[in-house]
Design an enzyme around this catalytic site. Sequence first.
Site, PDB file in Angstrom:
ATOM      1  CG  HIS A  23      -2.011  -1.178   0.975  1.00 35.75           C
ATOM      2  ND1 HIS A  23      -2.273  -2.436   1.601  1.00 35.75           N
ATOM      3  CD2 HIS A  23      -2.874  -1.156  -0.032  1.00 35.75           C
ATOM      4  CE1 HIS A  23      -3.008  -2.889   0.984  1.00 35.75           C
ATOM      5  NE2 HIS A  23      -3.480  -2.651   0.047  1.00 35.75           N
ATOM      6  CD  GLU A  40     -10.319 -13.260 -13.754  1.00 40.92           C
ATOM      7  OE1 GLU A  40      -9.539 -12.301 -13.969  1.00 40.92           O
ATOM      8  OE2 GLU A  40     -11.482 -12.999 -12.902  1.00 40.92           O
ATOM      9  CG  ASP A  59      -6.297 -14.294 -12.481  1.00 40.29           C
ATOM     10  OD1 ASP A  59      -5.595 -14.916 -11.943  1.00 40.29           O
ATOM     11  OD2 ASP A  59      -7.156 -13.552 -11.946  1.00 40.29           O
ATOM     12  CB  CYS A 114      -9.465  -4.578 -16.729  1.00 40.17           C
ATOM     13  SG  CYS A 114     -10.175  -6.342 -16.067  1.00 40.17           S
TER      14      CYS A 114
HETATM   15  C1  PEP Z   1      -6.929  -9.829 -14.180  1.00 39.69           C
HETATM   16  O1  PEP Z   1      -6.744 -11.041 -13.934  1.00 39.69           O
HETATM   17  O2  PEP Z   1      -6.389  -9.588 -15.384  1.00 39.69           O
HETATM   18  C2  PEP Z   1      -7.582  -8.923 -13.410  1.00 39.69           C
HETATM   19  C3  PEP Z   1      -7.501  -7.658 -13.845  1.00 39.69           C
HETATM   20  O3  PEP Z   1      -7.806  -9.198 -12.085  1.00 39.69           O
HETATM   21  P1  PEP Z   1      -6.771  -9.309 -10.889  1.00 39.69           P
HETATM   22  O4  PEP Z   1      -5.416  -8.802 -11.486  1.00 39.69           O
HETATM   23  O5  PEP Z   1      -7.401  -8.390  -9.932  1.00 39.69           O
HETATM   24  O6  PEP Z   1      -6.775 -10.931 -10.731  1.00 39.69           O
HETATM   25 MG    MG Z   2      -8.138 -11.645 -12.170  1.00 43.24          MG
END
Ligand code: PEP
Ligand code: MG
Length: 613
Positions: free
Chosen positions: A213, A455, A479, A526
């Site tokens: 953080h 994912e 993921d 994302c």
């Molecule tokens: C991903 O898996 O690409 C994602 C955006 O989620 P996180 O990184 O929070 O698992």
């Molecule tokens: Mg993810």
Amino acid sequence: MAFGEIMKNSRKGHPAGAPEHPLPRTLYGTGASPGIVIGPVLRVGGADGRYRRRRIDPAQVDKETARFLQAVDRAVAELEESRRQFAAQLADFVPVLDTQVLILKDRPLRQRTVEIIAREKINAEWALERAVEEVRKIFAAIADPYFRERFHDVEQVSERVWRLLAGNGADPLAGAGEPVILLARDFSPADTLRMKSSRILGFLTERGGATSHTTIVARTLGMPAVVGVENVTREVATGDLVVLEGSTGRVHLHPTEDQLELYREQQRQEQSYSEQVARFAHLPPVTIDGLRVRVHANIEMAEEIVAALEYGAGGIGLFRSEYDYVARRQLPDEETLFAAYRELLASVAPFPVTIRTLDIGGDKFASAVGWGGELNPALGSRAIRFSFRRPDIFRTQLRAIYRASVYGKLKIMFPMISSVCEVERIKETTAEVLHELKREGRPVAGEISTGIMIEVPSAVAMADVLAREVDFFSIGTNDLIQYTLAIDRVNEHVAHMYDPLHPAVLRMIRQVVEAGHAAGIEVELCGEMAGDVVCLPLLLGLGLDELSMHPLAIPYIKRMIRNSTGEETAALVREILAMGSSREIRHYLADYLPRRYPEELGSGRLNWRERLC
Ligand code: PEP
Ligand code: MG
């Protein structure tokens, strides 16, 4: 402390007869927040990380105990003051500060140190070190990962007490009279937030990682930082001149005049490059031939909203909702979550916010939600699976999200979907929750776009069917890469195999985009890939409707989008997808990218070449 004094102190550290200029060396850590800074180090915390261990006279025990207790009381007062001063900006960290105050007041640290002073007749600093060591052993044996991780707080508060015992004053940053680079074993997020108003060039720590953080706050403030540099508090002293490279994680100690010249030049280039790029933050993300792609930000705390909007985000494409759960020992109740989501939506409005429901498990633990250690957490009861297992927690979160929907523009999405049955089950639950809220007379926005994260490879294979069930897809490449290539994303032994440019990954993205568009829904992305300049032309060519990324990446990505064409990137994708290996793809891009984007990639800050080799 004035610069002259810092330099004087530094010379004290060099033995007589030592060479005039110590040998230059490079230390390696994690690049936490980009930017090159050059300056003398100011070590905060114990006397340059070392304090004297002294035996004391039995007659001094009372005095030593009083000295210790006074330092503890001042540490508590400091934390309480930070809490008062930064309660608004640091809302998410208030529980962390409260925990630290409790640790200081608790028996294991306070009482044990007092006992050790009396029994072993040693000074307070040394006794505290002993007590911390005892606490470390207790924590190491705890199975509950939430509690185990709290040892980090014990270290942070002990550091504070050592600093006060060393007589370094109440304010760790007060010594910074001249521009300096701060060094400590660790900084708390509250310390980091206060750096902005002081004359601090950047900071350097021994502990911490890219997602701690403190690091997130540093990035939010645009404060260059390198964290996790092993033994740095032993190897670097107050007054040592260093060059800190916040993007690569390199720290150059005792640079020579020639090296300094080089880094100053790099710094000038970076500065002018960032100024140029900053102009792109608020320009629309449209290609030369009119293709528009939304550029949004990924955030996990309300503290990041201002920075995300300043960097030009058109909305929040991913709000990771885990922090409210992992930062607390207790589960957050509906009112707490509602207040947080309402503030989030209201501060981002009229821009949209996509809240992702809880993605606990995997590498994100929280004992408050009863996560029990699993042998294979990434393949275990994670994300939506956990929400199904704990409908009480799921429904509380959904109620809070829907209640907040009238305060802004909400989109909601669900993580780690692997089958249509899961989507059906989500729909049943959301319908029940909405019905319940309606019955209670609570207002909920009329239109809430509902999507799922793609994912898991099974979701890619079923994308055409899933697309008929939801309003949008958001591809979570972090993921998707992990599950497609069977590479644990937090295992350093296989980290080098984690590959966004693997043709299997690119083909999967294409398949999802095609399936989504065929069904008339939007497809977003994302994962970290979205903010990577190396991947941007491919993602554009693949036809994604939205890219959501770390806020800092936004101006760079917008600049690249504005100098691309849809036609050209589509042709690039055709070329690349015909290739059979990542090596071939990298080779091609290493030649293509600097030719096509010489200005956009013309900065060491982006570090793009290293990712292609
Ligand atoms: C991903 O898996 O690409 C994602 C955006 O989620 P996180 O990184 O929070 O698992
Ligand atoms: Mg993810």
